[in-house]
Design a protein around this motif. Structure first.
Motif, mmCIF file in Angstrom:
data_model
loop_
_atom_site.group_PDB
_atom_site.id
_atom_site.type_symbol
_atom_site.label_atom_id
_atom_site.label_comp_id
_atom_site.label_asym_id
_atom_site.label_seq_id
_atom_site.Cartn_x
_atom_site.Cartn_y
_atom_site.Cartn_z
ATOM 1 N N LYS A 112 -1.726 -1.568 4.205
ATOM 2 C CA LYS A 112 -2.680 -2.297 3.370
ATOM 3 C C LYS A 112 -4.111 -1.874 3.699
ATOM 4 O O LYS A 112 -4.947 -1.671 2.797
ATOM 5 N N GLU A 118 -6.888 -0.023 1.281
ATOM 6 C CA GLU A 118 -8.258 -0.529 1.091
ATOM 7 C C GLU A 118 -9.297 0.531 1.436
ATOM 8 O O GLU A 118 -10.362 0.589 0.824
ATOM 9 N N LEU A 134 4.117 -10.269 3.078
ATOM 10 C CA LEU A 134 3.965 -8.824 3.231
ATOM 11 C C LEU A 134 4.324 -8.401 4.659
ATOM 12 O O LEU A 134 3.771 -8.914 5.623
ATOM 13 N N LEU A 181 -0.267 -3.904 -4.867
ATOM 14 C CA LEU A 181 -1.483 -4.100 -4.077
ATOM 15 C C LEU A 181 -2.664 -3.330 -4.667
ATOM 16 O O LEU A 181 -3.824 -3.717 -4.488
ATOM 17 N N ARG A 218 3.206 -0.978 -2.902
ATOM 18 C CA ARG A 218 1.922 -0.248 -2.929
ATOM 19 C C ARG A 218 1.215 -0.431 -4.267
ATOM 20 O O ARG A 218 0.019 -0.747 -4.326
ATOM 21 N N MET A 255 5.577 -0.416 3.264
ATOM 22 C CA MET A 255 5.398 -1.868 3.285
ATOM 23 C C MET A 255 6.532 -2.533 2.519
ATOM 24 O O MET A 255 7.075 -1.960 1.564
ATOM 25 N N ASP A 277 3.885 -5.397 6.939
ATOM 26 C CA ASP A 277 3.073 -4.174 7.003
ATOM 27 C C ASP A 277 2.898 -3.800 8.478
ATOM 28 O O ASP A 277 1.955 -4.217 9.134
#
Length: 444
Positions: free
Chosen positions: A134, A138, A127, A34, A31, A119, A129
């Motif tokens: 993700k 975002e 990745l 990202l 996390r 994740m 997920d």
């Protein structure tokens, strides 16, 4: 997608994979990468059983074998390696009765709390997920993995974690997740005070300490900080204020840096106001002696949350003195330093400034000017090494004994009278002046 992994983590993943096992970096570290942040810890999940992990690495520590966790030591750094697992029934709303190891990564990920924490990554598969973590990152969303009621029923601390992650990241809590909060909030009684305090502290030290409002609206704070709920329901019909007591508290926390003592002091500085509220014949609310009452209440709250004694002492002292708005001349500053201590006086100025900024603008300019003057006097007092406590008084108890006084209460009384003199007139902090003053004290 390619994620940079520290060399030690990459080595552990490679060793496990070369031995025929699956292995991934998982959870918060993925996390944070990202999000463009540097992870504090790198956790690894694997299909290898704990005994198999121990056989593959030279130095390991049995961190929590019953939960499948082994710490692999690499050059004095520890990395937790945990076997894929499925949690059994949660009997106490906090801990699973048992855990079962599994060979399935997806089974391991779906037991986790929020999508952004569920994740996994390695260089082979990239990745992983499975729950839209993700995308939620975002979009700035905190969402439970699967059914929120189920996740929160399993572990009530996740309720606190939802709000805490929201505050730390500035994210909104997804509607179904948010709707489950007040329903399961009463289960917080099954969570230790220490764990609740740890989550509250992280929330208050976040960029958004005022997100405590979310915890209030979701019925969370009434389970461990019900005094704050009362503050949220207490208006302040007073020209010096523009918010309720609770909203004033929330706004004030934004005006101090992310320091444990400062943020808890702001959280609790007006906690006593609802207890002392009175309304005069003109309809104006007053809160006389709220600092005295609030100090006692704050101690009770902090002890209930099992906070450390040092924090309790410092926060309580700051609350005791936070509401003084007299003329802060050099003499008054010396006296205040003597009462609160040189280490806490700068924090007191920060508390008072935050308190002022979260009020109406009626006397804001005058109060801020007063604080600037107080800061100036404080610096000058330090530069001149002026006496503000018994430890820097030019005379000691031993000096008085050598003058023929008997050890006992009288010596303490005289020393405090001499200190009062020096706080008024710092230039008299010499042995000669104080010896003369002793004669005057005895005559009176």
């Amino acid at each position: 997608m390619h994620i940079e992994i520290p060399k030690h983590v990459e080595m552990i993943l490679n060793v496990l994979e070369e031995a025929g096992f699956e292995a991934y970096a998982v959870g918060g570290c993925v996390r944070d990468v990202l999000l463009g942040r540097c992870p504090h810890d790198w956790d690894i999940t694997t299909s290898a059983l704990p005994e198999q992990v121990k056989e593959l690495f030279h130095r390991t520590i049995d961190t929590g074998l019953q939960h499948g966790t082994v710490t692999v030591m690499v050059e004095k750094e520890g990395y937790e390696v945990t076997t894929y697992r499925v949690d059994g029934e949660y009997e106490d709303g906090r801990h699973p009765k048992e855990v079962t190891f599994t060979a399935s990564l997806s089974e391991d990920l779906k037991r986790r709390d929020f999508t952004i924490n569920a994740m996994a990554y390695n260089h082979t598969d990239g990745l992983v997920d499975l729950f839209g973590g993700k995308e939620d990152l975002e979009n700035g969303i905190i969402r439970c993995v699967g059914d929120p009621m189920e996740r929160f029923t399993e572990d009530a601390l996740r309720i606190m974690r939802a709000v805490r992650f929201s505050a730390q990241l500035g994210f909104a809590i997804e509607e179904k997740t948010k709707a489950a909060l007040p329903i399961i909030a009463p289960n917080l009684k099954n969570v230790s005070a220490e764990r609740i305090e740890a989550e509250l502290e992280k929330m208050l030290l976040s960029p958004n300490p005022d997100f405590l409002r979310v915890a209030y609206e979701a019925g969370i704070t009434k389970e461990f900080l019900w005094e704050f709920d009362t503050c949220m329901k207490t208006p302040q019909n007073n020209p010096h204020h523009c918010f309720s007591v609770g909203e004033h508290i929330l706004h004030s926390m934004l005006y101090v840096k992310a320091d444990k003592v400062l943020r808890f002091a702001m959280l609790l500085h007006d906690i006593g106001k609802p207890q002392v509220k009175s309304t005069d014949e003109d309809g104006i609310d007053h809160f006389y002696n709220h600092a005295i009452v609030g100090e006692k209440m704050a101690k009770t709250i902090m002890r209930r949350l099992k906070m450390d004694n040092d924090t309790i002492y410092k926060v309580s002292k700051l609350i005791q003195f936070h509401d003084y708005w007299g003329i802060m001349n050099a003499k008054q500053v010396r006296k205040t330093i003597n009462k609160i201590g040189e280490d806490l006086f700068p924090l007191l100025l920060e508390i008072k400034k935050a308190d002022c900024l979260a009020q109406s603008d009626l006397t804001r300019k005058e109060n801020l000017t007063c604080l600037v003057e107080a800061q100036k006097h404080f610096q000058e007092i330090q530069e001149r090494n002026e006496c503000v406590s018994l430890k820097t008084l030019a005379i000691t108890g031993n000096d008085l004994i050598q003058l023929g006084m008997k050890p006992g209460k009288e010596i303490g009384i005289i020393l405090h009278k001499l200190l009062d003199l020096v706080l008024e007139e710092p230039e008299k902090n010499t042995k000669e002046c104080l010896l003369k003053a002793i004669a005057d004290i005895k005559m009176n």
